[in-house]
Design a protein around this motif. Sequence first.
Motif, PDB file in Angstrom:
ATOM      1  N   ASP A 181      38.320 -51.681 107.125  1.00 30.08           N
ATOM      2  CA  ASP A 181      38.699 -50.382 107.692  1.00 30.08           C
ATOM      3  C   ASP A 181      39.422 -50.535 109.023  1.00 30.08           C
ATOM      4  O   ASP A 181      40.273 -49.712 109.370  1.00 30.08           O
ATOM      5  N   ALA A 182      39.076 -51.575 109.793  1.00 25.10           N
ATOM      6  CA  ALA A 182      39.696 -51.772 111.108  1.00 25.10           C
ATOM      7  C   ALA A 182      41.162 -52.159 111.000  1.00 25.10           C
ATOM      8  O   ALA A 182      41.897 -52.040 111.979  1.00 25.10           O
ATOM      9  N   LEU A 217      29.824 -55.648 105.270  1.00 21.94           N
ATOM     10  CA  LEU A 217      31.265 -55.428 105.382  1.00 21.94           C
ATOM     11  C   LEU A 217      32.072 -56.447 104.588  1.00 21.94           C
ATOM     12  O   LEU A 217      33.290 -56.375 104.542  1.00 21.94           O
ATOM     13  N   PHE A 266      34.068 -56.337 112.431  1.00 16.51           N
ATOM     14  CA  PHE A 266      35.042 -55.445 111.814  1.00 16.51           C
ATOM     15  C   PHE A 266      35.797 -56.174 110.714  1.00 16.51           C
ATOM     16  O   PHE A 266      35.984 -57.383 110.759  1.00 16.51           O
ATOM     17  N   ILE A 306      43.375 -56.506 119.524  1.00 16.43           N
ATOM     18  CA  ILE A 306      41.965 -56.169 119.326  1.00 16.43           C
ATOM     19  C   ILE A 306      41.179 -57.326 119.915  1.00 16.43           C
ATOM     20  O   ILE A 306      41.241 -58.454 119.418  1.00 16.43           O
ATOM     21  N   THR A 316      38.342 -59.716 120.614  1.00 14.87           N
ATOM     22  CA  THR A 316      37.068 -60.240 120.136  1.00 14.87           C
ATOM     23  C   THR A 316      36.442 -61.016 121.286  1.00 14.87           C
ATOM     24  O   THR A 316      37.101 -61.847 121.903  1.00 14.87           O
ATOM     25  N   GLU A 323      34.189 -60.879 107.646  1.00 19.58           N
ATOM     26  CA  GLU A 323      34.701 -60.171 108.818  1.00 19.58           C
ATOM     27  C   GLU A 323      35.946 -60.859 109.336  1.00 19.58           C
ATOM     28  O   GLU A 323      36.154 -62.052 109.102  1.00 19.58           O
ATOM     29  N   GLY A 361      29.713 -59.791 109.749  1.00 26.56           N
ATOM     30  CA  GLY A 361      30.253 -58.845 108.794  1.00 26.56           C
ATOM     31  C   GLY A 361      29.533 -58.863 107.460  1.00 26.56           C
ATOM     32  O   GLY A 361      29.261 -57.811 106.876  1.00 26.56           O
ATOM     33  N   SER A 407      34.284 -57.406 117.624  1.00 22.25           N
ATOM     34  CA  SER A 407      34.936 -56.811 118.788  1.00 22.25           C
ATOM     35  C   SER A 407      33.909 -56.408 119.826  1.00 22.25           C
ATOM     36  O   SER A 407      32.894 -55.784 119.510  1.00 22.25           O
ATOM     37  N   HIS A 437      39.079 -48.275 119.203  1.00 22.49           N
ATOM     38  CA  HIS A 437      39.468 -48.582 117.834  1.00 22.49           C
ATOM     39  C   HIS A 437      38.303 -49.143 117.024  1.00 22.49           C
ATOM     40  O   HIS A 437      37.865 -48.530 116.066  1.00 22.49           O
ATOM     41  N   VAL A 438      37.792 -50.328 117.392  1.00 24.65           N
ATOM     42  CA  VAL A 438      36.681 -50.921 116.645  1.00 24.65           C
ATOM     43  C   VAL A 438      35.723 -51.594 117.613  1.00 24.65           C
ATOM     44  O   VAL A 438      36.101 -52.027 118.706  1.00 24.65           O
ATOM     45  N   ARG A 439      34.454 -51.697 117.189  1.00 16.77           N
ATOM     46  CA  ARG A 439      33.430 -52.358 117.995  1.00 16.77           C
ATOM     47  C   ARG A 439      32.449 -53.052 117.062  1.00 16.77           C
ATOM     48  O   ARG A 439      32.074 -52.502 116.033  1.00 16.77           O
TER      49      ARG A 439
END
Length: 429
Positions: A412-413, A392, A409, A223, A225, A395, A387, A399, A404-406
Amino acid sequence: MDIESYVSDVAHAARAASYAIAGASNETRNRALRSMAESLRERAADIAAANAVDMEQASADGMSAGLLDRLMLDDGRIESMACSLEALADLADPIGRVLEHRTIEGGMDLRRVSVPLGVVAMVYEARPNVTVDAAGICLKSGNACVLRGGSAALHSNKALVATLRAALTRCGLPADCVCAIETVDRAATDALMDLHGVVDVLIPRGGAGLIRRCVERSKVPVIETGTGNCHVYVHETADFARARAIVMNAKTQRTGVCNACESLLVDRSVAHAFLPGMLQELFDAGVVVHADAAARAAAPVDAPEGMIVGADDADWAREYLALEISVHVVEGVDEAVAHVNRYGTGHSECIVADEQAPAGSAAIDRFLTGVDAAAVYANVSTRFTDGACFGLGAEIGISTQKLHVRGPFALDALTSYKYVIRGTGQVRA
């Protein structure tokens, strides 16, 4: 033991622990998070002492002020890390959520249920707070983690990981739910990236070189970043006082973070009215300005020597992570959008405009729609891409990729899903 074997042993230990944490109840995971928070408070003096060793060495090695700020841990930051763990414990359980439920052919009951990824590896630089954030987020989402921190934070990370592991065992969970690669040998990162099938996902956090190396080299899914070449664009309808406040916050509140403003764009029609006061505020704060010809022409005549210099294409693409900023004069919102999309990193971008004026409202809509970034703002500092600010909790990264994630995150990611099907003896014809 050679590096490859050492890293493999650590990762396999995390793999074994991942099954225990995946099967632990939400109550058990929350109890462990709160135990970890309390342990951080109890051992704050030891953690600060270990961090002081890293800070002294980093200063002697000439680390920049922005990176030293990321490395530093004091009582306030240790308390903040503890609070972030407690905040995670208060969040809803991301595991076991029924994402889809329906009856399929033959009367079978089908559910799509969220599950942990398994083993999450983090590769990061001199950011000891990431050690705690990553461990906490992985624990809450039912994952084991392998942490590969930078050598500059070696002593800090060792103290933090020991604290977290001790808290886990007190709650009846395997200490290896949180594992760390504790060597300065760079070959360890390559060895970790080779462990496809043992490590489920790798998340790099740091400079452009580290991220690019992981994306290009890793056999483990990554993923990405991204770095943060973030812009603030001042439209001709902007309230100047509001614009100056947003720019100063985005640039100077913390310079060494990825959501800090690195480039200022200003409409040509207001450059000579807006820039003298704006640049003076930047000079007063110690910010060196890399400006194009039009911006230099609008600078105060008594600008301090060395505080404003010429800019080129390299400056438009640079993430300074310091008291430096590029300034470019544009012909309007379309040119601003094109400039951001060419030189930005897809992180966080802001327009300052009068939302009540028709021209300002139209410019805001054009900017928010046209700019390709994970977070786009109107009349808000880019520093809010975080985050915690987005609700959230802590974090695990921001990303700049699209799959998948942006954006920021967290829990949930770090989940996937599986299909659970219940029947009464159905067979396929």
